[in-house]
Write an enzyme that holds these catalytic residues in place. Structure first.
Site, mmCIF file in Angstrom:
data_model
loop_
_atom_site.group_PDB
_atom_site.id
_atom_site.type_symbol
_atom_site.label_atom_id
_atom_site.label_comp_id
_atom_site.label_asym_id
_atom_site.label_seq_id
_atom_site.Cartn_x
_atom_site.Cartn_y
_atom_site.Cartn_z
ATOM 1 N NE ARG A 1 29.111 94.995 85.477
ATOM 2 C CZ ARG A 1 28.865 94.040 86.022
ATOM 3 N NH1 ARG A 1 29.405 93.571 87.283
ATOM 4 N NH2 ARG A 1 28.508 92.938 85.061
ATOM 5 N NE ARG B 1 27.841 88.074 93.502
ATOM 6 C CZ ARG B 1 28.105 88.983 92.617
ATOM 7 N NH1 ARG B 1 28.622 90.088 92.946
ATOM 8 N NH2 ARG B 1 27.192 89.224 91.709
ATOM 9 C CG ASP C 1 33.340 87.496 83.640
ATOM 10 O OD1 ASP C 1 33.761 88.810 83.809
ATOM 11 O OD2 ASP C 1 32.203 87.013 83.525
#
Ligand code: UD1
Length: 426
Positions: A121, A405, A313
Protein backbone atom coordinates in the site's frame (compact mmCIF):
# COMPACT_ATOMS: atom_id res chain seq x y z
CA UNK A 1 -7.49 -7.06 23.97
CA UNK A 2 -11.12 -8.19 23.80
CA UNK A 3 -12.58 -11.12 21.91
CA UNK A 4 -15.97 -11.49 20.36
CA UNK A 5 -17.80 -14.69 21.22
CA UNK A 6 -20.31 -15.55 18.52
CA UNK A 7 -22.72 -18.44 19.04
CA UNK A 8 -24.09 -19.17 15.62
CA UNK A 9 -27.30 -20.58 14.26
CA UNK A 10 -29.75 -17.76 14.89
CA UNK A 11 -31.60 -16.19 12.01
CA UNK A 12 -31.25 -12.40 12.22
CA UNK A 13 -34.24 -10.14 11.82
CA UNK A 14 -35.14 -6.54 12.53
CA UNK A 15 -33.79 -3.12 11.76
CA UNK A 16 -30.30 -1.74 12.21
CA UNK A 17 -29.24 1.91 11.94
CA UNK A 18 -26.13 2.71 9.96
CA UNK A 19 -23.49 5.03 11.42
CA UNK A 20 -21.63 7.79 9.60
CA UNK A 21 -18.96 6.56 7.18
CA UNK A 22 -15.46 6.17 8.58
CA UNK A 23 -13.89 6.69 5.16
CA UNK A 24 -15.83 9.91 4.67
CA UNK A 25 -15.25 11.27 8.19
CA UNK A 26 -11.46 10.89 8.05
CA UNK A 27 -10.81 13.15 5.01
CA UNK A 28 -13.45 15.63 6.22
CA UNK A 29 -11.64 15.88 9.55
CA UNK A 30 -8.35 16.49 7.72
CA UNK A 31 -9.99 19.10 5.49
CA UNK A 32 -10.87 21.25 8.52
CA UNK A 33 -7.16 22.12 8.66
CA UNK A 34 -7.60 24.15 5.45
CA UNK A 35 -9.71 26.87 7.07
CA UNK A 36 -8.72 28.26 10.48
CA UNK A 37 -11.76 28.42 12.76
CA UNK A 38 -14.61 26.38 14.21
CA UNK A 39 -15.91 23.44 12.18
CA UNK A 40 -18.78 21.13 13.05
CA UNK A 41 -18.91 17.60 11.68
CA UNK A 42 -22.15 15.79 12.43
CA UNK A 43 -22.75 12.04 12.52
CA UNK A 44 -19.09 11.18 13.06
CA UNK A 45 -18.79 7.50 14.03
CA UNK A 46 -17.03 6.82 17.33
CA UNK A 47 -14.35 4.46 16.14
CA UNK A 48 -10.72 3.82 16.93
CA UNK A 49 -9.84 5.41 13.57
CA UNK A 50 -11.77 8.64 14.14
CA UNK A 51 -10.18 8.85 17.60
CA UNK A 52 -6.77 8.44 16.00
CA UNK A 53 -7.55 11.28 13.58
CA UNK A 54 -8.58 13.41 16.58
CA UNK A 55 -5.15 12.74 18.07
CA UNK A 56 -3.47 13.67 14.79
CA UNK A 57 -5.40 16.96 14.68
CA UNK A 58 -4.56 17.63 18.32
CA UNK A 59 -0.88 16.93 17.63
CA UNK A 60 -1.10 19.67 14.99
CA UNK A 61 -2.55 22.07 17.59
CA UNK A 62 -6.27 21.81 16.81
CA UNK A 63 -8.86 21.63 19.60
CA UNK A 64 -11.42 18.88 19.24
CA UNK A 65 -14.45 18.03 21.32
CA UNK A 66 -17.36 15.67 20.84
CA UNK A 67 -20.93 16.66 21.56
CA UNK A 68 -22.87 13.44 21.08
CA UNK A 69 -22.17 12.32 17.53
CA UNK A 70 -21.14 15.86 16.52
CA UNK A 71 -17.48 16.74 16.45
CA UNK A 72 -16.38 20.35 16.98
CA UNK A 73 -12.95 21.11 15.59
CA UNK A 74 -11.19 24.42 16.13
CA UNK A 75 -8.30 24.70 13.70
CA UNK A 76 -7.44 28.32 14.46
CA UNK A 77 -4.92 27.18 17.08
CA UNK A 78 -2.90 24.92 14.73
CA UNK A 79 0.81 25.57 14.86
CA UNK A 80 2.65 22.28 14.23
CA UNK A 81 2.95 20.73 10.75
CA UNK A 82 4.12 17.33 11.93
CA UNK A 83 2.00 14.16 11.96
CA UNK A 84 4.08 11.81 14.11
CA UNK A 85 4.97 8.19 13.40
CA UNK A 86 3.31 6.96 16.61
CA UNK A 87 -0.08 7.98 15.22
CA UNK A 88 0.37 7.48 11.47
CA UNK A 89 1.63 3.93 11.92
CA UNK A 90 -1.67 2.99 13.56
CA UNK A 91 -3.79 4.47 10.77
CA UNK A 92 -2.54 5.11 7.26
CA UNK A 93 -5.42 7.51 6.52
CA UNK A 94 -3.51 10.01 8.73
CA UNK A 95 -1.63 10.80 5.52
CA UNK A 96 -4.73 12.84 4.56
CA UNK A 97 -3.28 15.76 6.53
CA UNK A 98 -0.42 16.12 4.03
CA UNK A 99 -2.34 18.13 1.41
CA UNK A 100 -4.15 20.44 3.85
CA UNK A 101 -0.97 21.22 5.84
CA UNK A 102 1.03 21.97 2.71
CA UNK A 103 -1.72 24.17 1.31
CA UNK A 104 -2.23 26.16 4.51
CA UNK A 105 1.30 26.39 5.92
CA UNK A 106 3.51 25.79 2.86
CA UNK A 107 5.13 22.83 4.59
CA UNK A 108 4.30 19.48 6.14
CA UNK A 109 6.12 16.64 7.86
CA UNK A 110 4.04 13.50 7.82
CA UNK A 111 5.30 10.07 8.78
CA UNK A 112 5.24 7.42 6.08
CA UNK A 113 2.53 4.94 7.12
CA UNK A 114 4.53 1.76 6.52
CA UNK A 115 3.09 -1.56 5.40
CA UNK A 116 -0.34 -2.94 6.02
CA UNK A 117 -1.60 -6.41 6.76
CA UNK A 118 -2.27 -7.28 3.13
CA UNK A 119 0.64 -5.77 1.24
CA UNK A 120 2.73 -2.68 0.63
CA UNK A 121 0.00 0.00 0.00
CA UNK A 122 2.34 2.77 -1.19
CA UNK A 123 1.68 6.52 -0.96
CA UNK A 124 3.69 7.46 -4.06
CA UNK A 125 0.64 8.97 -5.79
CA UNK A 126 -0.05 11.26 -2.83
CA UNK A 127 3.53 12.50 -3.11
CA UNK A 128 3.43 12.89 -6.91
CA UNK A 129 0.27 14.94 -6.57
CA UNK A 130 1.98 17.37 -4.16
CA UNK A 131 5.00 17.60 -6.48
CA UNK A 132 2.71 18.37 -9.42
CA UNK A 133 1.42 21.38 -7.42
CA UNK A 134 5.00 22.66 -7.18
CA UNK A 135 5.98 21.27 -3.77
CA UNK A 136 9.37 19.83 -3.06
CA UNK A 137 9.07 16.47 -1.36
CA UNK A 138 11.84 14.48 0.34
CA UNK A 139 11.78 11.38 2.48
CA UNK A 140 13.75 12.01 5.67
CA UNK A 141 14.03 9.57 8.57
CA UNK A 142 10.77 7.87 7.63
CA UNK A 143 8.90 11.14 7.13
CA UNK A 144 7.44 12.76 4.03
CA UNK A 145 8.87 16.27 4.20
CA UNK A 146 7.08 18.61 1.82
CA UNK A 147 7.51 22.33 1.26
CA UNK A 148 6.50 24.95 -1.23
CA UNK A 149 8.06 28.37 -1.62
CA UNK A 150 5.95 31.35 -2.50
CA UNK A 151 7.19 33.49 -5.40
CA UNK A 152 8.31 36.87 -3.99
CA UNK A 153 5.69 38.83 -5.95
CA UNK A 154 2.76 36.55 -5.02
CA UNK A 155 0.08 37.85 -2.73
CA UNK A 156 -1.91 34.63 -3.00
CA UNK A 157 -2.40 32.72 0.25
CA UNK A 158 -0.81 29.37 -0.59
CA UNK A 159 2.57 28.70 -2.20
CA UNK A 160 1.19 25.91 -4.38
CA UNK A 161 0.26 26.47 -8.02
CA UNK A 162 -2.36 24.89 -10.23
CA UNK A 163 -1.45 21.96 -12.41
CA UNK A 164 -2.83 19.21 -14.62
CA UNK A 165 -2.45 15.77 -13.13
CA UNK A 166 -3.68 12.41 -14.41
CA UNK A 167 -3.71 9.56 -11.91
CA UNK A 168 -2.16 6.44 -13.49
CA UNK A 169 -4.54 4.34 -11.37
CA UNK A 170 -7.63 5.38 -9.46
CA UNK A 171 -6.78 6.19 -5.84
CA UNK A 172 -9.29 7.32 -3.23
CA UNK A 173 -6.73 8.72 -0.80
CA UNK A 174 -4.43 10.35 -3.34
CA UNK A 175 -7.41 12.03 -5.07
CA UNK A 176 -8.56 13.38 -1.72
CA UNK A 177 -5.13 14.66 -0.80
CA UNK A 178 -4.50 16.35 -4.15
CA UNK A 179 -7.97 17.89 -4.12
CA UNK A 180 -7.48 19.32 -0.61
CA UNK A 181 -4.17 20.88 -1.64
CA UNK A 182 -5.45 22.15 -5.00
CA UNK A 183 -8.37 24.14 -3.58
CA UNK A 184 -5.86 26.66 -2.16
CA UNK A 185 -3.32 26.47 -5.02
CA UNK A 186 -3.04 29.49 -7.26
CA UNK A 187 -4.70 29.01 -10.66
CA UNK A 188 -6.43 26.07 -12.29
CA UNK A 189 -5.82 22.43 -11.36
CA UNK A 190 -7.27 19.71 -13.55
CA UNK A 191 -7.34 16.23 -11.99
CA UNK A 192 -7.96 13.39 -14.44
CA UNK A 193 -8.91 9.83 -13.47
CA UNK A 194 -10.03 11.14 -10.08
CA UNK A 195 -11.66 8.64 -7.71
CA UNK A 196 -15.46 8.92 -7.64
CA UNK A 197 -16.13 6.99 -4.44
CA UNK A 198 -18.99 8.69 -2.53
CA UNK A 199 -16.55 9.61 0.27
CA UNK A 200 -14.47 11.68 -2.18
CA UNK A 201 -17.57 13.25 -3.65
CA UNK A 202 -18.63 14.30 -0.16
CA UNK A 203 -15.17 15.73 0.48
CA UNK A 204 -15.45 17.81 -2.70
CA UNK A 205 -18.92 19.02 -1.67
CA UNK A 206 -17.61 19.98 1.76
CA UNK A 207 -14.74 21.92 0.20
CA UNK A 208 -17.23 23.74 -2.05
CA UNK A 209 -19.31 24.58 1.04
CA UNK A 210 -16.11 26.03 2.55
CA UNK A 211 -15.74 28.31 -0.48
CA UNK A 212 -13.68 26.19 -2.90
CA UNK A 213 -14.39 26.32 -6.63
CA UNK A 214 -14.62 22.80 -8.04
CA UNK A 215 -16.26 21.71 -11.30
CA UNK A 216 -17.05 18.09 -12.11
CA UNK A 217 -17.79 16.93 -8.57
CA UNK A 218 -18.74 13.25 -8.70
CA UNK A 219 -16.92 12.68 -12.01
CA UNK A 220 -13.43 11.44 -12.86
CA UNK A 221 -12.38 14.91 -14.07
CA UNK A 222 -12.17 17.60 -11.42
CA UNK A 223 -11.41 21.21 -12.32
CA UNK A 224 -10.34 23.28 -9.37
CA UNK A 225 -9.88 27.04 -9.45
CA UNK A 226 -7.78 27.88 -6.42
CA UNK A 227 -9.03 30.46 -3.92
CA UNK A 228 -6.85 32.38 -1.43
CA UNK A 229 -8.76 31.17 1.62
CA UNK A 230 -11.63 29.03 2.82
CA UNK A 231 -14.10 29.43 5.67
CA UNK A 232 -15.15 26.88 8.30
CA UNK A 233 -18.55 25.27 7.94
CA UNK A 234 -20.81 22.39 9.03
CA UNK A 235 -21.29 19.03 7.40
CA UNK A 236 -23.08 15.74 8.10
CA UNK A 237 -21.05 12.65 7.33
CA UNK A 238 -22.72 10.33 4.79
CA UNK A 239 -23.90 6.90 5.98
CA UNK A 240 -21.34 4.11 5.90
CA UNK A 241 -22.01 2.01 2.79
CA UNK A 242 -19.62 -0.75 3.88
CA UNK A 243 -21.21 -1.04 7.31
CA UNK A 244 -24.66 -1.10 5.69
CA UNK A 245 -23.67 -3.83 3.23
CA UNK A 246 -22.05 -5.85 6.04
CA UNK A 247 -25.40 -5.98 7.89
CA UNK A 248 -27.14 -7.02 4.69
CA UNK A 249 -24.71 -9.93 4.44
CA UNK A 250 -25.47 -10.73 8.10
CA UNK A 251 -29.11 -11.08 7.07
CA UNK A 252 -28.26 -13.24 4.05
CA UNK A 253 -25.79 -15.53 5.82
CA UNK A 254 -28.22 -16.29 8.67
CA UNK A 255 -31.10 -16.84 6.20
CA UNK A 256 -32.76 -13.89 7.91
CA UNK A 257 -34.74 -10.77 7.25
CA UNK A 258 -32.87 -7.55 7.94
CA UNK A 259 -33.60 -3.89 7.29
CA UNK A 260 -30.71 -1.45 7.15
CA UNK A 261 -32.01 2.01 8.00
CA UNK A 262 -30.68 5.49 7.47
CA UNK A 263 -28.39 4.54 4.58
CA UNK A 264 -28.00 5.77 1.01
CA UNK A 265 -29.28 2.93 -1.17
CA UNK A 266 -27.74 4.63 -4.23
CA UNK A 267 -24.28 3.98 -2.73
CA UNK A 268 -25.05 0.27 -2.27
CA UNK A 269 -25.78 -0.67 -5.87
CA UNK A 270 -22.96 -3.16 -6.45
CA UNK A 271 -23.31 -4.77 -3.02
CA UNK A 272 -27.07 -5.18 -3.45
CA UNK A 273 -26.59 -6.67 -6.93
CA UNK A 274 -24.03 -9.13 -5.56
CA UNK A 275 -26.44 -10.21 -2.83
CA UNK A 276 -29.31 -10.54 -5.30
CA UNK A 277 -27.09 -12.76 -7.44
CA UNK A 278 -26.94 -15.15 -4.48
CA UNK A 279 -30.73 -15.30 -4.36
CA UNK A 280 -31.51 -12.72 -1.66
CA UNK A 281 -34.56 -10.53 -2.22
CA UNK A 282 -33.85 -6.84 -1.78
CA UNK A 283 -36.25 -3.94 -1.63
CA UNK A 284 -35.52 -0.26 -1.19
CA UNK A 285 -37.79 2.14 0.65
CA UNK A 286 -36.52 5.67 0.96
CA UNK A 287 -33.36 5.55 3.06
CA UNK A 288 -33.80 1.88 4.02
CA UNK A 289 -32.81 -1.35 2.36
CA UNK A 290 -34.58 -4.56 3.26
CA UNK A 291 -33.01 -7.96 2.64
CA UNK A 292 -35.01 -11.15 2.86
CA UNK A 293 -33.26 -14.44 2.43
CA UNK A 294 -34.83 -16.95 0.09
CA UNK A 295 -32.92 -19.83 1.66
CA UNK A 296 -29.38 -21.04 1.34
CA UNK A 297 -27.42 -18.64 -0.92
CA UNK A 298 -26.38 -19.65 -4.43
CA UNK A 299 -22.80 -19.35 -5.57
CA UNK A 300 -22.03 -16.23 -7.61
CA UNK A 301 -18.81 -14.89 -9.06
CA UNK A 302 -17.56 -11.52 -7.93
CA UNK A 303 -14.83 -9.10 -8.98
CA UNK A 304 -13.87 -5.95 -7.10
CA UNK A 305 -13.59 -2.67 -8.99
CA UNK A 306 -13.41 1.00 -8.19
CA UNK A 307 -16.76 2.70 -7.48
CA UNK A 308 -19.45 2.14 -8.68
CA UNK A 309 -18.07 -1.41 -9.00
CA UNK A 310 -18.11 -3.95 -6.21
CA UNK A 311 -16.00 -2.58 -3.30
CA UNK A 312 -12.86 -4.39 -2.17
CA UNK A 313 -13.98 -3.50 1.37
CA UNK A 314 -16.90 -5.98 0.97
CA UNK A 315 -14.92 -8.81 -0.60
CA UNK A 316 -14.13 -10.63 2.67
CA UNK A 317 -17.74 -10.48 3.90
CA UNK A 318 -19.02 -11.89 0.60
CA UNK A 319 -16.45 -14.67 0.83
CA UNK A 320 -17.97 -15.68 4.17
CA UNK A 321 -21.36 -15.85 2.43
CA UNK A 322 -19.91 -17.85 -0.50
CA UNK A 323 -18.52 -20.35 2.04
CA UNK A 324 -22.05 -21.64 2.75
CA UNK A 325 -23.47 -21.23 -0.78
CA UNK A 326 -24.67 -24.00 -3.05
CA UNK A 327 -21.96 -24.34 -5.70
CA UNK A 328 -18.60 -22.76 -6.42
CA UNK A 329 -17.93 -19.01 -6.41
CA UNK A 330 -14.89 -17.25 -7.82
CA UNK A 331 -13.93 -14.05 -6.01
CA UNK A 332 -11.34 -11.79 -7.65
CA UNK A 333 -9.79 -8.71 -6.04
CA UNK A 334 -8.40 -6.31 -8.65
CA UNK A 335 -7.68 -3.50 -6.16
CA UNK A 336 -5.61 -5.34 -3.52
CA UNK A 337 -4.20 -8.54 -4.96
CA UNK A 338 -3.15 -9.99 -1.61
CA UNK A 339 -6.24 -9.17 0.42
CA UNK A 340 -7.11 -12.72 1.42
CA UNK A 341 -6.11 -12.98 5.11
CA UNK A 342 -9.60 -14.13 5.92
CA UNK A 343 -9.41 -17.19 3.62
CA UNK A 344 -7.25 -19.39 5.89
CA UNK A 345 -9.24 -18.36 8.96
CA UNK A 346 -12.55 -19.20 7.23
CA UNK A 347 -10.97 -22.52 6.28
CA UNK A 348 -10.44 -23.18 10.00
CA UNK A 349 -14.21 -22.95 10.34
CA UNK A 350 -14.70 -25.58 7.66
CA UNK A 351 -14.84 -23.40 4.53
CA UNK A 352 -13.34 -24.78 1.33
CA UNK A 353 -11.30 -21.96 -0.21
CA UNK A 354 -8.31 -22.04 -2.53
CA UNK A 355 -6.46 -18.81 -3.32
CA UNK A 356 -4.55 -18.51 -6.59
CA UNK A 357 -2.89 -15.12 -7.17
CA UNK A 358 -5.71 -12.58 -6.72
CA UNK A 359 -8.53 -15.10 -7.11
CA UNK A 360 -10.25 -17.14 -4.41
CA UNK A 361 -12.20 -20.21 -5.47
CA UNK A 362 -14.82 -21.00 -2.87
CA UNK A 363 -16.67 -24.32 -2.85
CA UNK A 364 -19.75 -23.78 -0.72
CA UNK A 365 -20.27 -26.15 2.21
CA UNK A 366 -23.51 -27.17 3.91
CA UNK A 367 -22.32 -25.96 7.26
CA UNK A 368 -19.47 -24.15 8.96
CA UNK A 369 -18.31 -25.00 12.45
CA UNK A 370 -17.33 -22.48 15.12
CA UNK A 371 -13.63 -22.19 15.93
CA UNK A 372 -11.21 -19.78 17.59
CA UNK A 373 -10.10 -17.42 14.81
CA UNK A 374 -8.07 -14.28 14.48
CA UNK A 375 -7.97 -11.63 11.81
CA UNK A 376 -5.31 -9.18 10.85
CA UNK A 377 -7.47 -6.45 9.39
CA UNK A 378 -10.83 -4.78 9.69
CA UNK A 379 -12.92 -6.32 6.91
CA UNK A 380 -11.39 -9.77 7.39
CA UNK A 381 -12.51 -9.60 11.04
CA UNK A 382 -16.02 -8.68 9.92
CA UNK A 383 -16.04 -11.72 7.62
CA UNK A 384 -15.15 -14.00 10.54
CA UNK A 385 -17.95 -12.59 12.68
CA UNK A 386 -20.40 -13.15 9.81
CA UNK A 387 -19.18 -16.70 9.35
CA UNK A 388 -19.57 -17.23 13.11
CA UNK A 389 -23.21 -16.12 12.93
CA UNK A 390 -23.89 -18.90 10.44
CA UNK A 391 -21.68 -21.58 12.00
CA UNK A 392 -22.65 -24.33 14.41
CA UNK A 393 -21.35 -23.77 17.93
CA UNK A 394 -19.08 -21.05 19.24
CA UNK A 395 -16.64 -18.87 17.32
CA UNK A 396 -14.17 -16.76 19.25
CA UNK A 397 -12.84 -13.88 17.15
CA UNK A 398 -9.77 -12.44 18.83
CA UNK A 399 -7.92 -9.18 18.17
CA UNK A 400 -11.18 -7.35 17.70
CA UNK A 401 -9.48 -3.99 17.93
CA UNK A 402 -9.55 -4.27 14.15
CA UNK A 403 -13.36 -4.25 14.31
CA UNK A 404 -13.29 -1.26 16.65
CA UNK A 405 -11.50 0.65 13.90
CA UNK A 406 -14.46 0.51 11.56
CA UNK A 407 -17.71 -0.77 13.07
CA UNK A 408 -19.47 1.37 15.64
CA UNK A 409 -21.03 -0.81 18.39
CA UNK A 410 -20.95 -3.93 16.20
CA UNK A 411 -21.83 -6.39 18.96
CA UNK A 412 -24.76 -4.24 20.20
CA UNK A 413 -26.17 -3.84 16.72
CA UNK A 414 -25.95 -7.58 16.00
CA UNK A 415 -27.59 -8.40 19.34
CA UNK A 416 -30.45 -6.05 18.44
CA UNK A 417 -30.95 -8.15 15.31
CA UNK A 418 -31.19 -11.27 17.47
CA UNK A 419 -27.62 -12.55 17.28
CA UNK A 420 -25.92 -14.24 20.21
CA UNK A 421 -22.74 -12.18 20.38
CA UNK A 422 -20.77 -11.17 23.42
CA UNK A 423 -17.67 -9.08 23.91
CA UNK A 424 -15.27 -10.61 26.40
CA UNK A 425 -11.92 -9.42 27.75
CA UNK A 426 -9.20 -11.86 26.66
C1 UD1 B 1 -9.35 3.68 0.60
C2 UD1 B 1 -10.16 3.18 1.77
C3 UD1 B 1 -10.03 1.67 1.92
C4 UD1 B 1 -10.38 0.97 0.61
C5 UD1 B 1 -9.60 1.57 -0.55
C6 UD1 B 1 -10.04 1.05 -1.89
C7 UD1 B 1 -10.07 5.07 3.27
C8 UD1 B 1 -9.58 5.63 4.56
N1 UD1 B 1 -9.67 3.84 2.98
O1 UD1 B 1 -7.99 3.39 0.87
O2 UD1 B 1 -10.93 1.25 2.94
O3 UD1 B 1 -10.09 -0.40 0.69
O4 UD1 B 1 -9.78 3.01 -0.58
O5 UD1 B 1 -11.37 1.32 -2.12
O6 UD1 B 1 -10.84 5.68 2.57
N2 UD1 B 1 -2.01 3.07 -4.59
C9 UD1 B 1 -0.74 3.27 -5.06
N3 UD1 B 1 -0.10 4.43 -4.69
C10 UD1 B 1 -0.67 5.36 -3.89
C11 UD1 B 1 -1.98 5.14 -3.42
C12 UD1 B 1 -2.63 3.98 -3.79
O7 UD1 B 1 -0.18 2.47 -5.80
O8 UD1 B 1 -0.02 6.37 -3.59
C13 UD1 B 1 -2.75 1.84 -4.99
C14 UD1 B 1 -3.08 0.95 -3.81
O9 UD1 B 1 -2.01 0.12 -3.45
C15 UD1 B 1 -4.29 0.19 -4.36
C16 UD1 B 1 -4.97 1.22 -5.26
O10 UD1 B 1 -4.00 2.22 -5.52
O11 UD1 B 1 -3.87 -0.90 -5.15
C17 UD1 B 1 -6.19 1.87 -4.65
O12 UD1 B 1 -5.87 2.35 -3.36
P1 UD1 B 1 -6.54 3.67 -2.77
O13 UD1 B 1 -7.79 3.94 -3.53
O14 UD1 B 1 -5.53 4.75 -2.70
O15 UD1 B 1 -6.89 3.21 -1.30
P2 UD1 B 1 -6.84 4.10 0.01
O16 UD1 B 1 -7.23 5.48 -0.28
O17 UD1 B 1 -5.57 3.84 0.74
Amino acid sequence: MDSLIVRGGRSLSGTVEVSGAKNAALPLMAATLLAPGQHVLRRVPRLADTHTMVRVLEALGARVRWEGPAMHIDTSTCSSVEAPYELVKTMRASVYVLGPLLARFGRARVSLPGGCAWGPRPVDLHIKGMEALGARVDIDEGYIVASATKPRDSEFGSSLRGTRYTFPISSVGATGNLLMAAVLAKGLTVIENAAIEPEITQLAQYLVAMGAIIEGVGTTRLEVEGVPELSPTEVEVIPDRIEAATYLVAGAITLGDVTVANCRPAHLGASMAALEATGARITIEGMSVHLQSSGRPHAADLTTHVYPGFPTDMQAQMMALASIATGTSTITDTIYHDRFNHAPELTRMGADIRVEANVAIVHGRDRLKGAPVMATDLRASAALVLAGLAADGETRVSRIYHLDRGYERLADKLVMLGADVERRPE
